[in-house]
Design a protein around this motif. Structure first.
Motif, PDB file in Angstrom:
ATOM      1  N   ALA A  33       5.930   1.535  -8.281  1.00  0.00           N
ATOM      2  CA  ALA A  33       7.020   1.143  -7.372  1.00  0.00           C
ATOM      3  C   ALA A  33       7.477  -0.288  -7.552  1.00  0.00           C
ATOM      4  CB  ALA A  33       6.577   1.354  -5.926  1.00  0.00           C
ATOM      5  N   CYS A  34       6.651  -1.137  -8.146  1.00  0.00           N
ATOM      6  CA  CYS A  34       6.983  -2.558  -8.283  1.00  0.00           C
ATOM      7  C   CYS A  34       8.197  -2.755  -9.192  1.00  0.00           C
ATOM      8  CB  CYS A  34       5.790  -3.328  -8.827  1.00  0.00           C
ATOM      9  SG  CYS A  34       6.118  -5.102  -8.979  1.00  0.00           S
ATOM     10  N   PRO A  35       9.273  -3.354  -8.704  1.00  0.00           N
ATOM     11  CA  PRO A  35      10.483  -3.555  -9.500  1.00  0.00           C
ATOM     12  C   PRO A  35      10.358  -4.669 -10.537  1.00  0.00           C
ATOM     13  CG  PRO A  35      10.762  -4.596  -7.374  1.00  0.00           C
ATOM     14  CD  PRO A  35       9.457  -3.843  -7.316  1.00  0.00           C
ATOM     15  N   LYS A  36       9.319  -5.482 -10.416  1.00  0.00           N
ATOM     16  CA  LYS A  36       9.147  -6.621 -11.321  1.00  0.00           C
ATOM     17  C   LYS A  36       7.935  -6.482 -12.243  1.00  0.00           C
ATOM     18  CE  LYS A  36      12.683  -8.988  -9.856  1.00  0.00           C
ATOM     19  NZ  LYS A  36      13.806  -9.312 -10.734  1.00  0.00           N
ATOM     20  N   ASN A  37       7.305  -5.320 -12.240  1.00  0.00           N
ATOM     21  CA  ASN A  37       6.097  -5.113 -13.055  1.00  0.00           C
ATOM     22  C   ASN A  37       5.057  -6.188 -12.832  1.00  0.00           C
ATOM     23  OD1 ASN A  37       7.148  -2.776 -14.402  1.00  0.00           O
ATOM     24  ND2 ASN A  37       8.374  -4.115 -15.705  1.00  0.00           N
ATOM     25  N   ILE A  72       7.932 -10.783  -5.992  1.00  0.00           N
ATOM     26  CA  ILE A  72       9.001 -11.305  -5.131  1.00  0.00           C
ATOM     27  C   ILE A  72       8.749 -10.935  -3.660  1.00  0.00           C
ATOM     28  CG2 ILE A  72      10.743 -11.312  -6.955  1.00  0.00           C
ATOM     29  CD1 ILE A  72      11.752  -8.626  -5.867  1.00  0.00           C
ATOM     30  N   GLU A  73       7.556 -10.411  -3.395  1.00  0.00           N
ATOM     31  CA  GLU A  73       7.139 -10.050  -2.030  1.00  0.00           C
ATOM     32  C   GLU A  73       8.144  -9.129  -1.344  1.00  0.00           C
ATOM     33  OE1 GLU A  73       5.985 -13.418   0.269  1.00  0.00           O
ATOM     34  OE2 GLU A  73       4.903 -14.379  -1.373  1.00  0.00           O
ATOM     35  N   CYS A  74       8.597  -8.121  -2.077  1.00  0.00           N
ATOM     36  CA  CYS A  74       9.576  -7.175  -1.523  1.00  0.00           C
ATOM     37  C   CYS A  74       8.922  -6.129  -0.617  1.00  0.00           C
ATOM     38  CB  CYS A  74      10.329  -6.473  -2.654  1.00  0.00           C
ATOM     39  SG  CYS A  74       9.271  -5.456  -3.725  1.00  0.00           S
ATOM     40  N   GLY A  75       7.601  -5.948  -0.761  1.00  0.00           N
ATOM     41  CA  GLY A  75       6.875  -5.022   0.101  1.00  0.00           C
ATOM     42  C   GLY A  75       6.938  -3.560  -0.314  1.00  0.00           C
ATOM     43  N   LYS A  76       7.577  -3.268  -1.457  1.00  0.00           N
ATOM     44  CA  LYS A  76       7.690  -1.878  -1.887  1.00  0.00           C
ATOM     45  C   LYS A  76       6.329  -1.266  -2.203  1.00  0.00           C
ATOM     46  CE  LYS A  76      12.425  -2.061  -3.640  1.00  0.00           C
ATOM     47  NZ  LYS A  76      13.325  -1.855  -4.810  1.00  0.00           N
ATOM     48  N   CYS A  77       5.399  -2.091  -2.667  1.00  0.00           N
ATOM     49  CA  CYS A  77       4.052  -1.598  -2.990  1.00  0.00           C
ATOM     50  C   CYS A  77       3.334  -1.130  -1.727  1.00  0.00           C
ATOM     51  CB  CYS A  77       3.243  -2.677  -3.709  1.00  0.00           C
ATOM     52  SG  CYS A  77       3.176  -4.256  -2.826  1.00  0.00           S
ATOM     53  N   LYS A  84       4.737   0.014   0.995  1.00  0.00           N
ATOM     54  CA  LYS A  84       5.381   1.200   1.542  1.00  0.00           C
ATOM     55  C   LYS A  84       4.877   2.483   0.900  1.00  0.00           C
ATOM     56  CE  LYS A  84       9.669  -1.130   2.886  1.00  0.00           C
ATOM     57  NZ  LYS A  84      11.141  -1.254   2.656  1.00  0.00           N
ATOM     58  N   VAL A  85       4.471   2.411  -0.374  1.00  0.00           N
ATOM     59  CA  VAL A  85       4.026   3.628  -1.067  1.00  0.00           C
ATOM     60  C   VAL A  85       2.507   3.777  -1.081  1.00  0.00           C
ATOM     61  CG1 VAL A  85       6.063   3.676  -2.541  1.00  0.00           C
ATOM     62  CG2 VAL A  85       4.000   2.495  -3.330  1.00  0.00           C
ATOM     63  N   CYS A  86       1.780   2.783  -0.569  1.00  0.00           N
ATOM     64  CA  CYS A  86       0.313   2.856  -0.576  1.00  0.00           C
ATOM     65  C   CYS A  86      -0.167   3.937   0.392  1.00  0.00           C
ATOM     66  CB  CYS A  86      -0.299   1.509  -0.185  1.00  0.00           C
ATOM     67  SG  CYS A  86      -2.121   1.556  -0.111  1.00  0.00           S
ATOM     68  N   PRO A  87      -0.817   4.999  -0.098  1.00  0.00           N
ATOM     69  CA  PRO A  87      -1.264   6.086   0.779  1.00  0.00           C
ATOM     70  C   PRO A  87      -2.384   5.681   1.726  1.00  0.00           C
ATOM     71  CG  PRO A  87      -2.152   6.385  -1.414  1.00  0.00           C
ATOM     72  CD  PRO A  87      -1.157   5.262  -1.507  1.00  0.00           C
ATOM     73  N   MET A  88      -3.047   4.563   1.431  1.00  0.00           N
ATOM     74  CA  MET A  88      -4.143   4.093   2.281  1.00  0.00           C
ATOM     75  C   MET A  88      -3.685   3.023   3.275  1.00  0.00           C
ATOM     76  SD  MET A  88      -6.772   5.871   1.392  1.00  0.00           S
ATOM     77  CE  MET A  88      -8.273   5.002   1.870  1.00  0.00           C
ATOM     78  N   ASN A  89      -2.374   2.750   3.279  1.00  0.00           N
ATOM     79  CA  ASN A  89      -1.796   1.755   4.201  1.00  0.00           C
ATOM     80  C   ASN A  89      -2.401   0.369   4.031  1.00  0.00           C
ATOM     81  OD1 ASN A  89      -1.301   3.946   7.106  1.00  0.00           O
ATOM     82  ND2 ASN A  89      -0.113   3.689   5.229  1.00  0.00           N
ATOM     83  N   LEU A  90      -2.712  -0.019   2.809  1.00  0.00           N
ATOM     84  CA  LEU A  90      -3.283  -1.340   2.566  1.00  0.00           C
ATOM     85  C   LEU A  90      -2.164  -2.362   2.422  1.00  0.00           C
ATOM     86  CD1 LEU A  90      -6.038  -0.435  -0.058  1.00  0.00           C
ATOM     87  CD2 LEU A  90      -6.282  -0.657   2.414  1.00  0.00           C
ATOM     88  N   LYS A  91      -2.419  -3.569   2.861  1.00  0.00           N
ATOM     89  CA  LYS A  91      -1.450  -4.649   2.725  1.00  0.00           C
ATOM     90  C   LYS A  91      -1.566  -5.245   1.333  1.00  0.00           C
ATOM     91  CE  LYS A  91      -1.354  -5.836   7.654  1.00  0.00           C
ATOM     92  NZ  LYS A  91      -0.002  -5.290   7.832  1.00  0.00           N
ATOM     93  N   ILE A  92      -0.489  -5.846   0.876  1.00  0.00           N
ATOM     94  CA  ILE A  92      -0.438  -6.342  -0.501  1.00  0.00           C
ATOM     95  C   ILE A  92      -1.596  -7.264  -0.850  1.00  0.00           C
ATOM     96  CG2 ILE A  92       1.127  -8.207   0.171  1.00  0.00           C
ATOM     97  CD1 ILE A  92       0.937  -6.425  -3.239  1.00  0.00           C
ATOM     98  N   LEU A  93      -1.963  -8.176   0.074  1.00  0.00           N
ATOM     99  CA  LEU A  93      -3.056  -9.100  -0.212  1.00  0.00           C
ATOM    100  C   LEU A  93      -4.417  -8.418  -0.119  1.00  0.00           C
ATOM    101  CD1 LEU A  93      -1.850 -12.353   1.607  1.00  0.00           C
ATOM    102  CD2 LEU A  93      -1.684 -11.755  -0.819  1.00  0.00           C
ATOM    103  N   GLU A  94      -4.479  -7.254   0.534  1.00  0.00           N
ATOM    104  CA  GLU A  94      -5.739  -6.518   0.651  1.00  0.00           C
ATOM    105  C   GLU A  94      -5.943  -5.598  -0.551  1.00  0.00           C
ATOM    106  OE1 GLU A  94      -5.476  -4.363   4.283  1.00  0.00           O
ATOM    107  OE2 GLU A  94      -5.881  -6.096   5.552  1.00  0.00           O
ATOM    108  N   ILE A  95      -4.842  -5.094  -1.090  1.00  0.00           N
ATOM    109  CA  ILE A  95      -4.930  -4.115  -2.175  1.00  0.00           C
ATOM    110  C   ILE A  95      -5.745  -4.636  -3.345  1.00  0.00           C
ATOM    111  CG2 ILE A  95      -3.588  -2.843  -3.907  1.00  0.00           C
ATOM    112  CD1 ILE A  95      -1.315  -2.678  -1.911  1.00  0.00           C
ATOM    113  N   THR A  96      -5.579  -5.905  -3.678  1.00  0.00           N
ATOM    114  CA  THR A  96      -6.207  -6.446  -4.879  1.00  0.00           C
ATOM    115  C   THR A  96      -7.724  -6.598  -4.796  1.00  0.00           C
ATOM    116  OG1 THR A  96      -5.748  -8.696  -4.109  1.00  0.00           O
ATOM    117  CG2 THR A  96      -4.139  -7.682  -5.574  1.00  0.00           C
ATOM    118  N   ASP A  97      -8.279  -6.702  -3.595  1.00  0.00           N
ATOM    119  CA  ASP A  97      -9.725  -6.864  -3.511  1.00  0.00           C
ATOM    120  C   ASP A  97     -10.370  -5.920  -2.498  1.00  0.00           C
ATOM    121  OD1 ASP A  97      -8.882  -7.944  -1.159  1.00  0.00           O
ATOM    122  OD2 ASP A  97      -9.698  -9.945  -1.483  1.00  0.00           O
TER     123      ASP A  97
END
Length: 210
Positions: free
Chosen positions: A200-204, A167-172, A174-187
């Protein structure tokens, strides 16, 4: 098969090893050889899980997250520190310096151990200064062994996003210790697989896939 990953229960306590090697190691240099065990372990894991060691078993990572983190800065980690143009020269310089020091030990066990102890103290001091002034994991963006794992394990054990659930809430983020953006985290090969975003993801919507 997908699997949920969260921080290991032992992770918060591994920071004590950095304190032991850095302080007690000055009187008992043999403790410096612990770094070799760390190097060997992460190099064995990296080909299969990338930087998983960084987020789960790294003593300094634990020290920075759960010890220094209480008084650390909250700034964004500068992107320039993630650049291989910065990281590779630092890697070569520090490894070269350590190699030079080792060559001058004449093979004496305690002197070799002390070289590793001093390396641990030096890098930890840099990590603490950067952690307090910027963010806890700033050092990890250009850490020598982190860079090695990035190169060896690029593309391994990547995070997956179920776009239908997200749902693009951005909670992931906020907790990323490496400050990665959601679209960057996956690759991004600098994802340390700590699993905090998954937890942290409320929707699994997030999970790691072998």
């Amino acid at each position: 098969m997908e699997e949920v990953e969260v921080v290991l229960k032992i992770t918060p306590y591994l920071g004590i090893l950095v304190v032991i090697v850095s302080i007690i190691g000055l009187w008992f240099p043999i403790l410096g050889y612990f770094l070799l065990i760390v190097f060997a372990t992460l190099l064995l894991i990296a080909p299969f899980r990338g930087r998983w060691f960084c987020g789960n078993l790294c003593p300094r990572g634990s020290f920075m997250d759960f010890w220094v983190g209480r008084m650390a800065g909250k700034k964004r980690i500068p992107k320039i520190l993630r650049s291989l143009w910065i990281r590779i020269p630092i890697f070569i310089l520090m490894m070269g310096f350590m190699g030079y020091r080792l060559l001058n030990t004449q093979g004496l066990v305690n002197q070799i151990g002390m070289v590793f102890v001093i390396m641990c103290i030096t890098t930890t001091a840099i990590a603490v200064v950067l952690g307090i002034s910027i963010a806890p994991r700033t050092w990890c963006t250009f850490c020598l062994m982190g860079t090695a794992q990035r190169i060896i394990g690029a593309g391994k054990y990547q995070l997956q996003i179920d776009t239908e659930k997200c749902i693009e809430c951005g909670k992931c983020e906020k907790v990323c210790p490496m400050n990665l953006k959601i679209l960057e985290i996956t690759d991004n090969p600098d994802c340390i697989k700590c699993g905090r975003c998954v937890e942290a993801c409320p929707k699994n919507a997030l999970s790691f896939k072998k």
